[in-house]
Design a protein around this motif. Structure first.
Motif, PDB file in Angstrom:
ATOM      1  N   ARG A  39       1.957   9.068  -6.383  1.00 29.57           N
ATOM      2  CA  ARG A  39       2.182  10.456  -6.028  1.00 29.57           C
ATOM      3  C   ARG A  39       3.437  11.045  -6.678  1.00 29.57           C
ATOM      4  NH1 ARG A  39       1.759  12.027   0.048  1.00 29.57           N
ATOM      5  NH2 ARG A  39      -0.391  11.649  -0.492  1.00 29.57           N
ATOM      6  N   TYR A  40       4.534  10.326  -6.639  1.00 28.80           N
ATOM      7  CA  TYR A  40       5.809  10.905  -7.062  1.00 28.80           C
ATOM      8  C   TYR A  40       6.290  10.468  -8.434  1.00 28.80           C
ATOM      9  CZ  TYR A  40       6.013  12.412  -2.275  1.00 28.80           C
ATOM     10  OH  TYR A  40       5.728  12.998  -1.085  1.00 28.80           O
ATOM     11  N   ARG A  41       5.719   9.469  -8.981  1.00 26.94           N
ATOM     12  CA  ARG A  41       6.138   9.013 -10.295  1.00 26.94           C
ATOM     13  C   ARG A  41       4.997   9.168 -11.271  1.00 26.94           C
ATOM     14  NH1 ARG A  41      10.691   5.052 -11.056  1.00 26.94           N
ATOM     15  NH2 ARG A  41      11.972   5.582  -9.297  1.00 26.94           N
ATOM     16  N   HIS A  42       5.330   9.519 -12.478  1.00 22.43           N
ATOM     17  CA  HIS A  42       4.346   9.612 -13.541  1.00 22.43           C
ATOM     18  C   HIS A  42       4.748   8.611 -14.612  1.00 22.43           C
ATOM     19  CE1 HIS A  42       2.661  13.143 -11.708  1.00 22.43           C
ATOM     20  NE2 HIS A  42       3.867  13.643 -11.607  1.00 22.43           N
ATOM     21  N   PRO A  43       4.244   7.390 -14.510  1.00 24.12           N
ATOM     22  CA  PRO A  43       4.654   6.394 -15.503  1.00 24.12           C
ATOM     23  C   PRO A  43       4.135   6.763 -16.884  1.00 24.12           C
ATOM     24  CG  PRO A  43       2.869   5.547 -14.152  1.00 24.12           C
ATOM     25  CD  PRO A  43       3.262   6.884 -13.588  1.00 24.12           C
ATOM     26  N   PHE A  44       4.990   6.709 -17.839  1.00 26.24           N
ATOM     27  CA  PHE A  44       4.677   6.962 -19.243  1.00 26.24           C
ATOM     28  C   PHE A  44       4.003   8.325 -19.439  1.00 26.24           C
ATOM     29  CE2 PHE A  44       3.984   2.377 -18.355  1.00 26.24           C
ATOM     30  CZ  PHE A  44       5.172   1.925 -18.895  1.00 26.24           C
ATOM     31  N   PRO A  45       4.710   9.414 -19.154  1.00 25.84           N
ATOM     32  CA  PRO A  45       4.054  10.721 -19.267  1.00 25.84           C
ATOM     33  C   PRO A  45       3.660  11.075 -20.696  1.00 25.84           C
ATOM     34  CG  PRO A  45       6.402  10.988 -18.922  1.00 25.84           C
ATOM     35  CD  PRO A  45       6.106   9.520 -18.775  1.00 25.84           C
ATOM     36  N   HIS A  46       4.326  10.509 -21.696  1.00 28.10           N
ATOM     37  CA  HIS A  46       4.026  10.860 -23.077  1.00 28.10           C
ATOM     38  C   HIS A  46       3.148   9.808 -23.756  1.00 28.10           C
ATOM     39  CE1 HIS A  46       6.787  14.136 -22.718  1.00 28.10           C
ATOM     40  NE2 HIS A  46       7.724  13.310 -22.293  1.00 28.10           N
ATOM     41  N   ALA A  47       2.739   8.783 -23.018  1.00 30.33           N
ATOM     42  CA  ALA A  47       1.950   7.716 -23.625  1.00 30.33           C
ATOM     43  C   ALA A  47       0.520   8.162 -23.892  1.00 30.33           C
ATOM     44  CB  ALA A  47       1.941   6.492 -22.718  1.00 30.33           C
ATOM     45  N   LEU A  48      -0.036   9.007 -23.032  1.00 31.02           N
ATOM     46  CA  LEU A  48      -1.416   9.446 -23.219  1.00 31.02           C
ATOM     47  C   LEU A  48      -1.443  10.732 -24.034  1.00 31.02           C
ATOM     48  CD1 LEU A  48      -2.744   8.912 -19.593  1.00 31.02           C
ATOM     49  CD2 LEU A  48      -3.103   7.446 -21.574  1.00 31.02           C
TER      50      LEU A  48
ATOM     51  N   TYR B  35       0.834  -1.206   0.000  1.00 32.65           N
ATOM     52  CA  TYR B  35       0.000   0.000   0.000  1.00 32.65           C
ATOM     53  C   TYR B  35       0.869   1.257   0.000  1.00 32.65           C
ATOM     54  CZ  TYR B  35      -3.060   3.634   1.810  1.00 32.65           C
ATOM     55  OH  TYR B  35      -3.744   4.795   1.990  1.00 32.65           O
ATOM     56  N   LEU B  36       1.890   1.303   0.824  1.00 34.96           N
ATOM     57  CA  LEU B  36       2.774   2.470   0.858  1.00 34.96           C
ATOM     58  C   LEU B  36       3.519   2.648  -0.459  1.00 34.96           C
ATOM     59  CD1 LEU B  36       4.162   2.156   4.493  1.00 34.96           C
ATOM     60  CD2 LEU B  36       2.483   3.797   3.628  1.00 34.96           C
ATOM     61  N   TYR B  37       3.963   1.551  -1.075  1.00 34.94           N
ATOM     62  CA  TYR B  37       4.648   1.640  -2.363  1.00 34.94           C
ATOM     63  C   TYR B  37       3.705   2.149  -3.453  1.00 34.94           C
ATOM     64  CZ  TYR B  37       7.108   0.316  -6.597  1.00 34.94           C
ATOM     65  OH  TYR B  37       7.705   0.344  -7.820  1.00 34.94           O
ATOM     66  N   ALA B  38       2.471   1.666  -3.462  1.00 38.15           N
ATOM     67  CA  ALA B  38       1.500   2.117  -4.470  1.00 38.15           C
ATOM     68  C   ALA B  38       1.215   3.600  -4.312  1.00 38.15           C
ATOM     69  CB  ALA B  38       0.204   1.308  -4.349  1.00 38.15           C
ATOM     70  N   ARG B  39       1.098   4.078  -3.095  1.00 35.82           N
ATOM     71  CA  ARG B  39       0.884   5.519  -2.876  1.00 35.82           C
ATOM     72  C   ARG B  39       2.088   6.322  -3.349  1.00 35.82           C
ATOM     73  NH1 ARG B  39      -1.363   7.555   2.611  1.00 35.82           N
ATOM     74  NH2 ARG B  39      -1.000   9.430   1.433  1.00 35.82           N
ATOM     75  N   TRP B  40       3.278   5.817  -3.109  1.00 31.55           N
ATOM     76  CA  TRP B  40       4.482   6.515  -3.533  1.00 31.55           C
ATOM     77  C   TRP B  40       4.566   6.579  -5.051  1.00 31.55           C
ATOM     78  CZ3 TRP B  40       8.906   4.717  -6.146  1.00 31.55           C
ATOM     79  CH2 TRP B  40       9.951   5.631  -6.202  1.00 31.55           C
ATOM     80  N   VAL B  41       4.244   5.483  -5.713  1.00 29.24           N
ATOM     81  CA  VAL B  41       4.288   5.451  -7.173  1.00 29.24           C
ATOM     82  C   VAL B  41       3.262   6.420  -7.749  1.00 29.24           C
ATOM     83  CG1 VAL B  41       3.746   4.020  -9.183  1.00 29.24           C
ATOM     84  CG2 VAL B  41       5.264   3.152  -7.422  1.00 29.24           C
TER      85      VAL B  41
END
Length: 164
Positions: A55-64, A47-53
């Protein structure tokens, strides 16, 4: 009386009388406690890792693709300019009470004032008031009748009439 003394002896405990054998944790119980603790710890870390991902990471910012710009709900300026303008005459208004004021600013029409007439419902407004309204909305402020027919503004077919 003997029964009351019997009860008092049953509840009279001494710390030396406690047996630690009752508090022993058997092998299966210890295993279940360790497994339960591990599962709770694993879910908490996930749960803590999912919240961190999130909040602080934007996976594939140019994919959408970027979202489309919001569609203007009002009429375009050219259509607004093509709406007819006439001079107000209180004697010519069929419902003089209804057409005596601009329902946007609540200003009273005087004889000779320029008014903008909406083509379908024939409601009259001060040009400045209705122009601001129509830049945001595509309907009559009073009756809410649409000024679009099949996504085509109504005023585009009406010639521009300016009375001076």
């Amino acid at each position: 009386m003997s029964s009351s003394s019997q009860y008092s002896q049953a509840f009279h405990w001494h710390f030396t009388a406690l047996d630690d054998d009752n508090f022993e944790i058997q092998g299966r119980t210890l295993f279940l406690v360790v497994v339960l603790f591990s599962v709770i710890l694993l879910f908490t870390l996930l749960y803590l890792y999912a919240r961190w991902v999130c909040r602080y990471r934007h996976p594939f910012p140019h994919a959408l693709p970027p979202p489309p710009p919001p569609r203007s709900r009002g009429l375009d300026p050219l259509t607004i300019k093509t709406l007819p303008i006439a001079l107000h005459r209180s004697s010519e208004a069929p419902n003089s009470r209804e057409q005596a004021e601009c329902c946007i600013c609540l200003g009273v029409f005087e004889d000779g004032d320029k008014v903008k007439v909406l083509p379908l419902c024939r409601h009259c407004y001060h040009p400045e008031c209705v122009d601001r309204w129509l830049s945001v909305h595509s309907s009559c402020p009073l009756c809410r009748g649409s000024l679009r027919i099949n996504n085509t503004p109504v005023g585009s077919a009406i010639p521009h009439i300016v009375v001076e």
